[in-house]
Design an enzyme around this catalytic site. Structure first.
Site, PDB file in Angstrom:
ATOM      1  N   ASN A 220      32.635  30.787  24.856  1.00 47.92           N
ATOM      2  CA  ASN A 220      32.467  30.664  26.384  1.00 47.92           C
ATOM      3  C   ASN A 220      30.778  30.312  26.437  1.00 47.92           C
ATOM      4  OD1 ASN A 220      32.047  30.917  29.177  1.00 47.92           O
ATOM      5  ND2 ASN A 220      33.002  32.801  29.335  1.00 47.92           N
TER       6      ASN A 220
ATOM      7  N   LYS B   8      29.336  33.607  24.674  1.00 51.81           N
ATOM      8  CA  LYS B   8      30.275  34.563  24.342  1.00 51.81           C
ATOM      9  C   LYS B   8      31.280  34.219  23.299  1.00 51.81           C
ATOM     10  CE  LYS B   8      29.973  36.746  28.931  1.00 51.81           C
ATOM     11  NZ  LYS B   8      30.633  36.424  29.979  1.00 51.81           N
TER      12      LYS B   8
ATOM     13  N   ARG C  75      36.129  27.835  26.787  1.00 50.28           N
ATOM     14  CA  ARG C  75      36.425  27.937  28.097  1.00 50.28           C
ATOM     15  C   ARG C  75      35.505  26.934  28.801  1.00 50.28           C
ATOM     16  NH1 ARG C  75      34.175  31.995  32.539  1.00 50.28           N
ATOM     17  NH2 ARG C  75      35.447  31.100  34.442  1.00 50.28           N
TER      18      ARG C  75
ATOM     19  N   HIS D 219      38.683  30.219  38.358  1.00 50.80           N
ATOM     20  CA  HIS D 219      39.174  31.329  37.798  1.00 50.80           C
ATOM     21  C   HIS D 219      40.666  31.132  37.369  1.00 50.80           C
ATOM     22  CE1 HIS D 219      36.185  33.951  40.542  1.00 50.80           C
ATOM     23  NE2 HIS D 219      35.631  33.792  39.231  1.00 50.80           N
TER      24      HIS D 219
ATOM     25  N   HIS E 155      41.539  38.066  42.109  1.00 47.87           N
ATOM     26  CA  HIS E 155      40.532  38.115  41.253  1.00 47.87           C
ATOM     27  C   HIS E 155      39.249  38.531  42.001  1.00 47.87           C
ATOM     28  CE1 HIS E 155      38.294  36.688  37.283  1.00 47.87           C
ATOM     29  NE2 HIS E 155      37.367  37.029  38.162  1.00 47.87           N
ATOM     30  N   LEU E 156      39.080  40.069  41.940  1.00 43.82           N
ATOM     31  CA  LEU E 156      37.668  40.292  42.578  1.00 43.82           C
ATOM     32  C   LEU E 156      36.823  40.988  41.544  1.00 43.82           C
ATOM     33  CD1 LEU E 156      39.877  42.196  45.421  1.00 43.82           C
ATOM     34  CD2 LEU E 156      38.981  39.988  45.438  1.00 43.82           C
TER      35      LEU E 156
ATOM     36  N   ARG F  83      27.519  35.057  47.061  1.00 44.62           N
ATOM     37  CA  ARG F  83      27.886  34.020  47.563  1.00 44.62           C
ATOM     38  C   ARG F  83      28.546  34.320  49.181  1.00 44.62           C
ATOM     39  NH1 ARG F  83      31.251  32.244  42.682  1.00 44.62           N
ATOM     40  NH2 ARG F  83      29.651  31.438  41.148  1.00 44.62           N
TER      41      ARG F  83
ATOM     42  N   ARG G 102      29.628  48.411  43.514  1.00 39.12           N
ATOM     43  CA  ARG G 102      29.511  49.912  43.376  1.00 39.12           C
ATOM     44  C   ARG G 102      28.298  50.420  44.310  1.00 39.12           C
ATOM     45  NH1 ARG G 102      30.283  49.519  37.067  1.00 39.12           N
ATOM     46  NH2 ARG G 102      29.247  47.649  37.658  1.00 39.12           N
TER      47      ARG G 102
ATOM     48  N   GLY H 298      36.526  42.725  37.809  1.00 39.00           N
ATOM     49  CA  GLY H 298      35.634  44.231  37.741  1.00 39.00           C
ATOM     50  C   GLY H 298      36.039  44.879  39.088  1.00 39.00           C
TER      51      GLY H 298
ATOM     52  N   GLY I 169      38.875  44.487  41.317  1.00 42.03           N
ATOM     53  CA  GLY I 169      40.239  44.368  41.355  1.00 42.03           C
ATOM     54  C   GLY I 169      40.626  45.617  40.501  1.00 42.03           C
ATOM     55  N   GLU I 170      40.318  45.501  39.327  1.00 41.13           N
ATOM     56  CA  GLU I 170      40.913  46.216  38.269  1.00 41.13           C
ATOM     57  C   GLU I 170      40.475  47.720  38.382  1.00 41.13           C
ATOM     58  OE1 GLU I 170      39.682  44.758  34.346  1.00 41.13           O
ATOM     59  OE2 GLU I 170      40.632  42.786  34.918  1.00 41.13           O
ATOM     60  N   ASN I 171      39.316  47.875  38.874  1.00 45.02           N
ATOM     61  CA  ASN I 171      38.693  49.273  38.761  1.00 45.02           C
ATOM     62  C   ASN I 171      38.441  50.154  40.080  1.00 45.02           C
ATOM     63  OD1 ASN I 171      38.187  49.064  35.762  1.00 45.02           O
ATOM     64  ND2 ASN I 171      36.429  47.372  36.416  1.00 45.02           N
TER      65      ASN I 171
ATOM     66  N   GLU J 188      41.103  36.506  29.969  1.00 48.55           N
ATOM     67  CA  GLU J 188      40.897  35.091  30.005  1.00 48.55           C
ATOM     68  C   GLU J 188      40.976  34.643  28.552  1.00 48.55           C
ATOM     69  OE1 GLU J 188      38.101  36.095  32.715  1.00 48.55           O
ATOM     70  OE2 GLU J 188      38.088  33.749  33.823  1.00 48.55           O
TER      71      GLU J 188
HETATM   72  P1  ADP Z   1      31.997  38.569  36.929  1.00 47.19           P
HETATM   73  O1  ADP Z   1      32.516  37.765  37.963  1.00 47.19           O
HETATM   74  O2  ADP Z   1      30.597  38.505  36.692  1.00 47.19           O
HETATM   75  O3  ADP Z   1      32.780  38.425  35.735  1.00 47.19           O
HETATM   76  P2  ADP Z   1      33.067  41.167  37.137  1.00 47.19           P
HETATM   77  O4  ADP Z   1      34.592  41.026  36.872  1.00 47.19           O
HETATM   78  O5  ADP Z   1      32.555  42.116  35.722  1.00 47.19           O
HETATM   79  O6  ADP Z   1      32.125  40.135  37.464  1.00 47.19           O
HETATM   80  O7  ADP Z   1      32.774  42.202  38.369  1.00 47.19           O
HETATM   81  C1  ADP Z   1      31.615  42.678  38.860  1.00 47.19           C
HETATM   82  C2  ADP Z   1      32.001  43.716  40.099  1.00 47.19           C
HETATM   83  O8  ADP Z   1      32.988  44.605  39.492  1.00 47.19           O
HETATM   84  C3  ADP Z   1      30.799  44.259  40.565  1.00 47.19           C
HETATM   85  O9  ADP Z   1      30.827  44.189  42.029  1.00 47.19           O
HETATM   86  C4  ADP Z   1      31.102  45.548  40.058  1.00 47.19           C
HETATM   87  O10 ADP Z   1      30.478  46.551  41.034  1.00 47.19           O
HETATM   88  C5  ADP Z   1      32.618  45.895  39.999  1.00 47.19           C
HETATM   89  N1  ADP Z   1      32.896  46.758  38.954  1.00 47.19           N
HETATM   90  C6  ADP Z   1      32.831  46.695  37.697  1.00 47.19           C
HETATM   91  N2  ADP Z   1      33.207  47.906  37.062  1.00 47.19           N
HETATM   92  C7  ADP Z   1      33.557  48.744  38.062  1.00 47.19           C
HETATM   93  C8  ADP Z   1      34.055  50.004  38.024  1.00 47.19           C
HETATM   94  N3  ADP Z   1      34.365  50.657  36.847  1.00 47.19           N
HETATM   95  N4  ADP Z   1      34.293  50.503  39.222  1.00 47.19           N
HETATM   96  C9  ADP Z   1      34.114  50.106  40.322  1.00 47.19           C
HETATM   97  N5  ADP Z   1      33.541  48.682  40.551  1.00 47.19           N
HETATM   98  C10 ADP Z   1      33.421  47.951  39.259  1.00 47.19           C
END
Ligand code: ADP
Length: 396
Positions: free
Chosen positions: A7, A14, A90, A179, A205-206, A238, A282, A328, A330-332, A383
């Site tokens: 990528n 990467k 990619r 995405h 995808h957030l 954005r 965060r 980032g 959405g998953e966390n 991905e």
């Molecule tokens: P990119 O679009 O650059 O690939 P990511 O998918 O890594 O970005 O997402 C970045 C976002 O995810 C940031 O806003 C960050 O705050 C949030 N994020 C990443 N890890 C966590 C976590 N463990 N808990 C909560 N939010 C997170």
């Protein structure tokens, strides 16, 4: 077969090396500051990370260093470059013509060069990365996996903008979506769980960049990003969608050039622009907890736009089987998932907030409340694996 996934960004590259028989990642890493000075981080599961500064004048120097490390007797995981069966790249934009993952020959490279004008940020580094890899590994196939190709199933009504049609014909101004590889991956995972071929799924995808896609039976019917990744929901920096007149009005008032305006919308807006605190969700949530009103407003706007898109896609598909969160945020981030899913019970979406808030970070989890019509999941995206899989399927 071993597949190397690459990528290439403007100053980064990467990589991940997959063993396709086991699905394992043998090694992965990141070359940074390409064209400036250069540094590499090389990781192997269960082993200490290797980090070093290195002179990386261009993408070719970067990929040469990656191959050297992959084959290194101490730090490597393969005995020679000939063990790499193919390379998957990619590529963000495949334009109108490249509609699926494809082997990249001169014809494809020429086409990618011809659409750089509509993909000025991501096009040149991706092309430079492919050319560098082809020159260093001339004997294997190079496959392009395109973020846009998942949207080739969208109907014209979803991708043609309501502006003079000649502008589409002249400049290929239309909605492309981005995405796609991530949405395709998590949608397929949800389809597996649901076991329903014609499942209606919304994938969110957030991350720093965010997009939402509606799919029926694993085929995209609509997505929130458009001609560029600027359309759709607000993101880290954005704005997402706006009344277009806001753009021309600001340009007139602030005396901004098109480039200056694009910069404002791309890197100074979204969570950062409204909160004035950070683009990172965060940080904004932390500031909100400490009573910062603009941070609260930034989060409220983000959630408001995401809800509106979810509602509109349910109307578009006339139903919904599953809602999926990935990337980032959405998953966390259970707090943001809760904010989004709150008060969607009329649409059949109800989550179990105990599971939602306690589920492990980056772990695939169903967060559906018992009795909810729609099932809701947090599914980590991958991905790179999707790129490796497409590459493997094309070359094996
Ligand atoms: P990119 O679009 O650059 O690939 P990511 O998918 O890594 O970005 O997402 C970045 C976002 O995810 C940031 O806003 C960050 O705050 C949030 N994020 C990443 N890890 C966590 C976590 N463990 N808990 C909560 N939010 C997170």
């Amino acid at each position: 077969m071993k597949i190397l996934v690459v990528n290439a960004g403007s100053s980064s590259l990467k990589y991940q090396l997959f063993d396709m028989e086991s699905g394992d990642v043998l090694a992965k890493g990141l070359c940074e500051r390409i064209g400036i000075d250069g540094a590499i981080t090389h990781k192997r599961p269960g082993k200490e990370n290797y980090k070093a500064e290195a002179s990386l004048g261009d993408h070719k120097a970067a990929i040469e260093l990656v191959l050297k490390l992959l084959c290194d007797p101490q730090l490597g995981v393969i005995s020679g470059v000939e063990e790499i069966g193919a390379v998957g790249h990619r590529v963000a934009h495949g334009g109108e013509k490249i509609r699926c993952s494809s082997i990249i020959e001169d014809k494809e490279l020429e086409y990618l060069e011809s659409i750089v004008e509509i993909n000025p940020l991501h096009g040149p580094p991706a092309i430079s990365g492919i050319k560098a890899c082809k020159s260093v590994m001339p004997n294997v196939k190079h496959v392009g996996v395109f973020d846009t190709s998942y949207y080739s199933t969208m109907e014209e009504k979803a991708y043609i903008y309501p502006i003079p049609y000649e502008l589409y014909e002249k400049y290929q101004i239309r909605r492309y979506g981005f995405h796609g590889t991530s949405h395709r991956y998590v949608c397929a995972k949800a389809m597996e769980i649901l076991g329903k071929d014609d499942a209606k799924i919304i994938t969110c995808h957030l991350g720093n960049g965010s997009s939402i896609t509606a799919s029926i039976g694993g085929k995209a019917v609509d997505t929130s990003m458009g001609f560029t990744p600027q359309e759709g929901v607000p993101m880290g920096t954005r704005s997402g969608s706006l009344d277009p007149t806001v753009v021309t009005y600001i340009m007139k008032k602030e005396g901004l050039s098109p480039d200056g305006m694009e910069k404002l919308l791309n890197s100074k807006s979204g969570l950062l622009g409204v909160s004035g605190v950070s683009s990172d969700c965060r940080d904004v949530l932390e500031a909100q907890d400490k009573g910062d009103n603009r941070s609260k407003l930034a989060m409220d706007i983000l959630v408001h736009y995401i809800k509106k898109i979810i509602g509109s896609y349910i109307a578009e598909m006339n139903g919904l089987d599953a809602l999926v969160f990935t990337a980032g945020i959405g998953e966390n981030d259970g707090i943001v998932r809760d904010m989004i899913c709150k008060d969607l019970s009329y649409l059949g979406i109800e989550i179990d907030n105990d599971i939602n808030l306690s589920c492990g970070r980056g772990v695939q989890t169903e967060i559906t409340k018992k009795g909810s019509r729609v099932r809701t999941f947090a599914i980590p995206t991958n991905e790179e694996y999707m790129i490796a899989l497409d590459t493997y399927e094309l070359v094996k």
